[in-house]
Design a protein around this motif. Structure first.
Motif, PDB file in Angstrom:
ATOM      1  N   ALA A  59       8.219  10.188  21.199  1.00  0.00           N
ATOM      2  CA  ALA A  59       8.683   8.924  20.624  1.00  0.00           C
ATOM      3  C   ALA A  59      10.178   8.705  20.838  1.00  0.00           C
ATOM      4  CB  ALA A  59       8.347   8.886  19.141  1.00  0.00           C
ATOM      5  N   GLN A  93      -0.972   9.371  22.096  1.00  0.00           N
ATOM      6  CA  GLN A  93      -0.561  10.257  23.188  1.00  0.00           C
ATOM      7  C   GLN A  93      -1.739  10.530  24.101  1.00  0.00           C
ATOM      8  OE1 GLN A  93       1.481  13.746  21.600  1.00  0.00           O
ATOM      9  NE2 GLN A  93       3.362  12.799  22.364  1.00  0.00           N
ATOM     10  N   LYS A 130       5.627   3.079  24.639  1.00  0.00           N
ATOM     11  CA  LYS A 130       6.335   2.337  23.593  1.00  0.00           C
ATOM     12  C   LYS A 130       6.304   0.869  24.025  1.00  0.00           C
ATOM     13  CE  LYS A 130      11.030   1.747  21.789  1.00  0.00           C
ATOM     14  NZ  LYS A 130      12.411   2.264  21.921  1.00  0.00           N
ATOM     15  N   MET A 168       6.912   7.190  27.646  1.00  0.00           N
ATOM     16  CA  MET A 168       7.722   8.119  26.861  1.00  0.00           C
ATOM     17  C   MET A 168       7.145   9.528  26.917  1.00  0.00           C
ATOM     18  SD  MET A 168       9.882   5.888  25.358  1.00  0.00           S
ATOM     19  CE  MET A 168      10.568   6.704  23.935  1.00  0.00           C
ATOM     20  N   LEU A 185       3.146   8.934  25.989  1.00  0.00           N
ATOM     21  CA  LEU A 185       2.680   7.767  25.256  1.00  0.00           C
ATOM     22  C   LEU A 185       3.488   6.573  25.739  1.00  0.00           C
ATOM     23  CD1 LEU A 185       4.991   7.124  22.796  1.00  0.00           C
ATOM     24  CD2 LEU A 185       4.023   9.271  22.010  1.00  0.00           C
ATOM     25  N   THR A 204       7.802  -2.913  17.235  1.00  0.00           N
ATOM     26  CA  THR A 204       7.727  -1.846  18.232  1.00  0.00           C
ATOM     27  C   THR A 204       6.528  -1.001  17.864  1.00  0.00           C
ATOM     28  OG1 THR A 204      10.111  -1.787  18.594  1.00  0.00           O
ATOM     29  CG2 THR A 204       8.871   0.189  19.182  1.00  0.00           C
ATOM     30  N   THR A 205       5.639  -0.791  18.824  1.00  0.00           N
ATOM     31  CA  THR A 205       4.446   0.013  18.553  1.00  0.00           C
ATOM     32  C   THR A 205       4.325   1.101  19.610  1.00  0.00           C
ATOM     33  OG1 THR A 205       2.085  -0.096  18.048  1.00  0.00           O
ATOM     34  CG2 THR A 205       2.839  -1.432  19.881  1.00  0.00           C
ATOM     35  N   TYR A 206       3.646   2.161  19.259  1.00  0.00           N
ATOM     36  CA  TYR A 206       3.422   3.287  20.166  1.00  0.00           C
ATOM     37  C   TYR A 206       1.925   3.469  20.364  1.00  0.00           C
ATOM     38  CZ  TYR A 206       8.309   4.441  19.332  1.00  0.00           C
ATOM     39  OH  TYR A 206       9.670   4.384  19.245  1.00  0.00           O
ATOM     40  N   THR A 207       1.529   3.763  21.595  1.00  0.00           N
ATOM     41  CA  THR A 207       0.120   4.051  21.862  1.00  0.00           C
ATOM     42  C   THR A 207      -0.169   5.495  21.467  1.00  0.00           C
ATOM     43  OG1 THR A 207       0.502   4.867  24.112  1.00  0.00           O
ATOM     44  CG2 THR A 207       0.184   2.477  23.844  1.00  0.00           C
TER      45      THR A 207
END
Length: 159
Positions: free
Chosen positions: A107, A73, A140, A104, A138, A68-71
């Motif tokens: 997070a 913001q 997810k 999102m 952002l 799982t990765t987040y970009t």
């Protein structure tokens, strides 16, 4: 008798018109001329004219197996938002890897999401109402498969 003769004559003329040859332009004749036009749109500041939606970002992310990765913001300048996603294997090949992308607020606060298969197919999540402008968001991205994928996100916003 005259009416019958006139009707037979008209029927004969109509039948003969079916055999007429249609004329076409010569095949040697080249049609290479064209006209180029430029259209300019001037919108006065504060006017009522709006152009929507405008693409304002596109990024590609590589997501490892089961990750799982987040970009980073970003701020959405308008009230309405949409995003498109597509994914493939890291070498551009179609795969059967399942993945999902969720917009999102932070997070831990989802706004809207969707899932797909990393076979290159495009998916679109449209008309997301953020109820305000200037929202910091952002994405997810979840890779639920057994191989790494490349996910391309294109997003839009409008008033």
């Amino acid at each position: 008798m005259k009416k019958k003769l006139v009707s037979v004559l008209l029927a004969f003329v109509m039948c003969m018109s079916l055999f007429a040859v249609t004329a076409f332009a010569s095949e040697n004749e080249a049609h290479t001329s064209f006209e180029e036009h430029t259209v300019t749109l001037n919108i006065a500041p504060g006017g009522n004219a709006e152009i929507m939606p405008a693409m304002w970002e596109q990024n590609t992310y590589t997501v490892g197996v089961g990750i799982t990765t987040y970009t980073p913001q970003f701020v959405i300048p308008d009230r309405y938002f949409a995003y498109e996603m597509s994914a493939t294997g890291v070498n551009g090949q179609a795969t059967s890897v399942a993945y999902s992308v969720t917009l999102m607020r932070s997070a831990s606060t989802p706004i809207s999401g969707m899932g797909g298969t990393a076979d290159g197919s495009p998916y679109k999540n449209d008309w997301i109402d953020l109820y305000s402008s200037g929202l910091s968001c952002l994405f997810k991205i979840v890779n639920s498969g057994s191989s790494a994928i490349k996910v391309t996100l294109t997003y839009y916003s409008w008033k």
